[in-house]
Design a protein around this motif. Structure first.
Motif, short mmCIF file in Angstrom:
data_model
loop_
_atom_site.label_atom_id
_atom_site.label_comp_id
_atom_site.label_asym_id
_atom_site.label_seq_id
_atom_site.Cartn_x
_atom_site.Cartn_y
_atom_site.Cartn_z
N GLY A 112 -5.07 -7.92 -2.55
CA GLY A 112 -4.55 -6.67 -3.08
C GLY A 112 -4.29 -5.60 -2.07
O GLY A 112 -3.80 -4.52 -2.43
N ALA A 113 -4.60 -5.83 -0.78
CA ALA A 113 -4.25 -4.83 0.22
C ALA A 113 -2.74 -4.69 0.29
O ALA A 113 -2.03 -5.69 0.27
N GLY A 143 0.77 -6.98 -9.03
CA GLY A 143 -0.26 -6.09 -9.54
C GLY A 143 -0.75 -5.06 -8.56
O GLY A 143 -1.52 -4.16 -8.93
N ALA A 144 -0.34 -5.17 -7.29
CA ALA A 144 -0.85 -4.27 -6.25
C ALA A 144 0.26 -3.37 -5.73
O ALA A 144 1.44 -3.71 -5.79
N GLY A 145 -0.12 -2.22 -5.20
CA GLY A 145 0.83 -1.32 -4.55
C GLY A 145 1.99 -0.96 -5.46
O GLY A 145 1.81 -0.32 -6.49
N ARG A 146 3.21 -1.40 -5.09
CA ARG A 146 4.40 -1.09 -5.86
C ARG A 146 4.90 -2.28 -6.68
O ARG A 146 6.00 -2.24 -7.21
N SER A 147 4.07 -3.30 -6.78
CA SER A 147 4.45 -4.49 -7.56
C SER A 147 3.80 -4.45 -8.93
O SER A 147 2.81 -5.13 -9.20
N TYR A 380 -6.71 -1.03 -5.77
CA TYR A 380 -7.20 -2.10 -4.91
C TYR A 380 -8.37 -2.83 -5.56
O TYR A 380 -8.40 -4.07 -5.62
N ALA A 381 -9.35 -2.08 -6.06
CA ALA A 381 -10.49 -2.72 -6.72
C ALA A 381 -10.05 -3.47 -7.97
O ALA A 381 -10.53 -4.59 -8.24
N SER A 382 -9.14 -2.89 -8.73
CA SER A 382 -8.68 -3.53 -9.97
C SER A 382 -8.01 -4.86 -9.68
O SER A 382 -8.28 -5.87 -10.35
N ILE A 383 -7.14 -4.89 -8.69
CA ILE A 383 -6.41 -6.13 -8.43
C ILE A 383 -7.30 -7.14 -7.72
O ILE A 383 -7.18 -8.36 -7.94
N ALA A 384 -8.22 -6.67 -6.88
CA ALA A 384 -9.12 -7.60 -6.21
C ALA A 384 -9.97 -8.35 -7.22
O ALA A 384 -10.08 -9.59 -7.17
N TRP A 385 -10.60 -7.63 -8.15
CA TRP A 385 -11.40 -8.31 -9.17
C TRP A 385 -10.51 -9.17 -10.07
O TRP A 385 -10.92 -10.27 -10.48
N SER A 386 -9.31 -8.72 -10.36
CA SER A 386 -8.42 -9.50 -11.22
C SER A 386 -8.15 -10.87 -10.61
O SER A 386 -8.26 -11.90 -11.28
N PHE A 387 -7.82 -10.90 -9.34
CA PHE A 387 -7.54 -12.18 -8.68
C PHE A 387 -8.80 -13.02 -8.53
O PHE A 387 -8.80 -14.22 -8.84
N MET A 388 -9.86 -12.39 -8.06
CA MET A 388 -11.06 -13.17 -7.77
C MET A 388 -11.68 -13.74 -9.03
O MET A 388 -12.25 -14.84 -9.01
#
Length: 521
Positions: A112-113, A143-147, A380-388
Motif C-alpha cells: 500500500g505504499a 485501493g491505495a493512493g489515487r487508485s 496506508y493502514a487500511s490497505i495494508a490490513w486489507s491485503f494482508m
C-alpha cells in the motif's frame, strides 16, 4: 501538520515509503459502452487491455517526460463486466528511443505504499544505463493512493502497534475487532478483491495497455512478493525481475511478523557484542551480558517513569516498538547512550493523553499523517490490513491462539516478540476470494538482500531464492537496513550487478556476496 501522533508500526511499514504527488487530477483512459462489442465477447478483458492512456504531466515541478494517467480495471476479475476501479499509473520515458527495450515497473512495498512518483523519487537513483533503456513506470496499488483509495476511518491508536499484555488483552481484542468492523462497514464490497493476485492481474493490464509483450520489474519488500506472484501467474510475460529485500513467500503474513521478532533478537545479540568491544567509547558495559543488562534496566525504568529524549516522551514499549533499532549497531549505541543520559538525568511525570489514547509526544511513524481536520490519514493502514488479511487463509480466528503464541514468543524473543505475535484485525476479517499463491517456479530473478534487515531478514530472502529456482541471490555481507539497491549512499557492487542484469539480461553465474560500504553499516 501532524496533530496526533501514534507509535511507529513496523508491521505495516515494510517498504520504501514514497512521498505523494501533487493533487493534480489524472485523466482516465477508459470509454466503453455498456453493450459488449465483438472483441469483448472474445476477450472479456479487452475493454481494459485496449485502453489508450491519456497522459498528463504528473507535477508542474517534475520533468516533462514524467506523465500520469488513470486506467480502469475490474474490481473482480471473475466478473470483468461488473464494477470497475481506478488504477493510477505514471511513466518516465526512456531517455534514448534507439536504446529503449521496454518498461521497468516499480513497486515500493507496503502493501500500500504509494508508488506513483517512484520513477522520480530521489531515494531511487537509477543509473543512466537503466534510464536510457527503460520507461520507468510507477503505480498505486489498488485501493491505495489515487487508485480508488480505501479508508476505514481508523484513529491513530487503531493504526498503532500494541504489544501483548495479559492485563490489556481483552481491550486489544476489542480494538482489532473494531478495525475489522470499520473496514467492513467502509469497504466491505471491495475487501475480498484487494489482494496480491488481483494486483498482479492489474500489472498485466498495465503491460498490455503500454503495448509490451513482457515487463521487467523492480519490487522492494512486499513488492518482492507481488513480483513473485506475477512470475507464478504470468511466467511467459515476466522479463527481467529484480526483488530487493525479499519476503519469505511461505510465511505470508503472520509468520513474517513473527520472523521479524526472531531477527530483532539476533540483531540485538550482535549489537551487545559490538558495543561491549567499544566500552571505552559508549560505556554501556564491557561484556555482552553487561550491555544487555544496561538496556533491560533502561526499559524497566522507562516503564516506571517515561524518559524524555529529543522532546519525545518514551515508555519502555515505545523504545522497543522500533524493531529496526539494533540492526544499525553504531546508531543503536548512540541511541541507547542518549536514553541512558535521559534516565540518569531524571524525567518529568508522564504527559496528558490525547483523545485517542496515545501519549502526547510519543514517536510517530507510518501510517497516521494528520489531515486538515486533525484526523489521521489511514489509507496506508487500511490497505495494508486489507491485503494482508485477504491474501491468505492461514490467519487464526481464535483470539486465544494469539494469546498463546504471544506468551510463547515473548519468552522466545523478549525484545519484540510481544509486538510481533499480538492479535491483529485479521482475526476478524473475512477471507479473500482466492487462496494464497504458492510460489514455486524457475523464473529468472535477481534477489538482493542486506545481511541485517529488520523487516525482511536474510533468511526470508533465502527462502524466496529457494522458491524461485532460476533466481540468483546477492547478499550484502554486513549490510544494514531495509533496501539495497540504487540508494543515494548505496552499494556499488550490488547496484552494478542489478544494472548488468537489467541492461543485458545476464544473471550472475552463481550467487554473489558484496561487502557493505561504510555508509550502510
Amino acid at each position: 501538520m501532524r496533530t496526533k501522533k501514534s507509535r511507529r508500526n513496523p508491521l505495516l511499514a515494510a517498504g520504501l515509503a514514497a512521498a505523494s504527488l501533487s493533487a493534480l487530477a489524472f485523466a482516465t483512459a477508459f470509454a466503453a459502452s455498456d453493450a459488449p462489442d465483438a472483441s469483448t465477447a472474445r476477450d472479456p478483458l479487452a475493454r481494459y487491455t485496449q485502453q489508450k492512456p491519456r497522459w498528463q504531466p504528473c507535477d508542474a515541478k517534475g520533468p516533462d517526460t514524467f506523465r500520469c494517467a488513470t486506467l480502469k480495471v475490474p474490481l473482480d476479475y471473475a466478473d470483468p463486466g461488473g464494477r470497475t476501479i481506478d488504477l493510477a499509473i505514471s511513466r518516465l520515458a526512456a531517455s534514448d528511443t534507439k536504446e529503449r527495450r521496454g518498461v521497468l515497473l516499480l513497486n515500493p512495498g507496503g502493501p500500500g505504499a504509494p508508488g506513483l512518483d517512484l520513477p522520480v523519487d530521489p531515494r531511487l537513483v537509477f543509473p543512466e544505463e537503466v534510464k536510457r533503456r527503460y520507461d520507468l513506470v510507477g503505480f498505486d496499488l489498488r485501493g491505495a493512493g489515487r487508485s480508488t483509495p480505501v479508508s476505514c476511518g481508523l484513529t491513530a491508536d487503531e493504526q498503532s502497534d500494541h504489544p501483548y499484555k495479559a492485563e490489556t488483552f481483552t481491550r486489544d481484542v476489542g480494538r482489532v475487532r473494531t478495525v475489522a468492523e470499520k473496514c467492513r462497514a467502509a469497504a466491505g464490497d471491495k475487501l475480498p478483491h484487494l489482494t496480491t493476485r488481483n494486483s498482479a492481474r492489474d500489472m498485466d493490464v498495465i503491460r498490455a495497455v503500454l503495448g509490451e509483450r513482457k515487463i521487467s520489474y523492480l519490487g522492494i519488500s512486499y513488492g518482492s512478493y507481488l513480483g513473485a506472484v506475477y512470475t507464478q501467474m504470468f511466467p511467459e510475460r515476466a522479463d527481467r525481475i529484480v526483488l530487493d529485500s525479499a519476503t519469505d513467500p511461505t510465511r505470508i503474513y503472520r509468520g513474517m511478523f513473527q520472523d521479524m521478532a526472531k531477527a530483532a533478537e539476533q540483531a540485538f545479540t550482535r549489537w551487545t557484542e559490538w558495543t561491549a568491544r567499544r566500552h571505552t567509547t559508549y560505556e554501556l558495559g564491557d561484556t555482552p551480558a553487561a550491555v544487555r543488562e544496561t538496556f533491560r534496566n533502561l526499559i524497566a525504568q522507562a516503564d516506571r517513569t517515561p524518559l524524555v529524549v529529543d522532546g519525545q516522551t518514551l515508555g519502555g514499549d515505545d523504545i522497543r516498538a522500533d524493531n529496526s533499532t539494533f540492526f544499525h549497531v553504531r546508531k543503536a549505541a548512540e541511541r541507547v547512550v542518549a536514553l541512558k543520559k535521559a534516565a540518569d538525568a531524571g524525567t518529568p511525570a508522564p504527559p496528558a493523553r490525547t483523545p485517542d489514547g496515545a501519549p502526547e509526544g510519543t514517536p510517530s511513524g507510518a501510517p497516521g499523517q494528520a489531515g486538515e481536520a486533525g484526523e489521521p490519514d489511514d489509507n496506508y493502514a487500511s490497505i495494508a490490513w486489507s491485503f494482508m488479511c485477504a491474501d491468505t487463509r492461514t490467519w487464526s480466528h481464535d483470539p486465544e491462539r494469539y494469546r498463546r503464541e504471544a506468551i510463547r514468543d515473548t519468552a522466545r524473543y523478549p525484545l519484540y516478540g510481544d509486538f510481533a505475535a499480538a492479535v491483529t484485525p485479521c482475526a476478524f476479517w473475512k477471507p479473500g476470494n482466492e487462496p494464497q499463491t504458492e510460489i514455486d517456479n524457475e523464473a529468472g530473478a535477481l534477489i538482493t538482500q542486506n545481511e541485517w534487515d529488520s523487516q525482511t531478514p536474510l533468511f526470508a530472502g533465502q527462502a524466496m531464492h529457494r522458491a524461485l529456482r532460476g533466481s540468483r541471490m546477492l547478499t550484502v555481507a554486513g549490510g544494514e537496513g531495509h533496501g539495497v539497491l540504487y540508494a543515494p549512499d548505496g552499494n556499488s557492487c550490488a547496484d552494478k550487478a542489478a544494472t548488468t542484469y537489467l541492461t543485458t539480461g545476464r544473471l550472475p553465474a552463481e550467487d554473489v556476496t558484496c561487502q557493505a560500504t561504510a555508509a550502510r553499516k
